[in-house]
Scaffold this active site. Sequence first.
Site, PDB file in Angstrom:
ATOM      1  N   GLU A  21      16.091  -1.047 -15.949  1.00 54.14           N
ATOM      2  CA  GLU A  21      15.326  -1.714 -14.902  1.00 54.14           C
ATOM      3  C   GLU A  21      15.567  -3.206 -14.973  1.00 54.14           C
ATOM      4  O   GLU A  21      15.615  -3.784 -16.057  1.00 54.14           O
ATOM      5  CB  GLU A  21      13.837  -1.432 -15.071  1.00 54.14           C
ATOM      6  N   ASP A  51      13.047  -3.341 -10.205  1.00 56.44           N
ATOM      7  CA  ASP A  51      11.627  -3.168 -10.488  1.00 56.44           C
ATOM      8  C   ASP A  51      10.785  -4.218  -9.762  1.00 56.44           C
ATOM      9  O   ASP A  51      11.245  -5.318  -9.498  1.00 56.44           O
ATOM     10  CB  ASP A  51      11.405  -3.274 -12.000  1.00 56.44           C
ATOM     11  N   GLU A 108       5.153   2.883  -8.232  1.00 57.13           N
ATOM     12  CA  GLU A 108       4.464   2.567  -9.485  1.00 57.13           C
ATOM     13  C   GLU A 108       2.956   2.561  -9.241  1.00 57.13           C
ATOM     14  O   GLU A 108       2.503   2.251  -8.137  1.00 57.13           O
ATOM     15  CB  GLU A 108       4.859   1.180  -9.992  1.00 57.13           C
TER      16      GLU A 108
END
Length: 157
Positions: A21, A51, A108
């Site tokens: 990431e 990310d 997320e």
Amino acid sequence: VRLCTLLARHPDVNPKVLTLEILETSVLKDILYASRVIEECHHMGVAFALDHFGTGYSSLTYLKHLRVDSLKIDQSFVQNILADPDDLVILKGIIGLASAFKCDVIAEGVETVAHGTLLMQLGCDLAQGYCFARPMPAQDLPGWVADWVTEWGENRP
């Protein structure tokens, strides 16, 4: 170079199961360097995820010049999608961009089944968050995987 050396020391690790990431804000410092690193890792078979997408200076330039495999939608957008129509619009836009650039999209901060259900309806099939599990020590992972049953009644990952 370091990753290549580490992979050579551990030939039992398949690079195709690794995803590194990179924070969106880190790319700002030097997009050309980040692009070269990502390309070198792709040659080894390692995937990349961008990310916290949407929290920095999100630019279509990133998607054009960085061959990332996944966009990770920041939890600040995900957590309010059930109540905030603006966050829902942003989420739909990111999912559309990911699709157009042939990237996976990962949400997320998924904390409830309602969030997960809506995300799946929108075309986001990958997620992480407390809805699935709290952080745990590595040694606890095999037992968790064996015992885990989703709220939908399915036993996976």
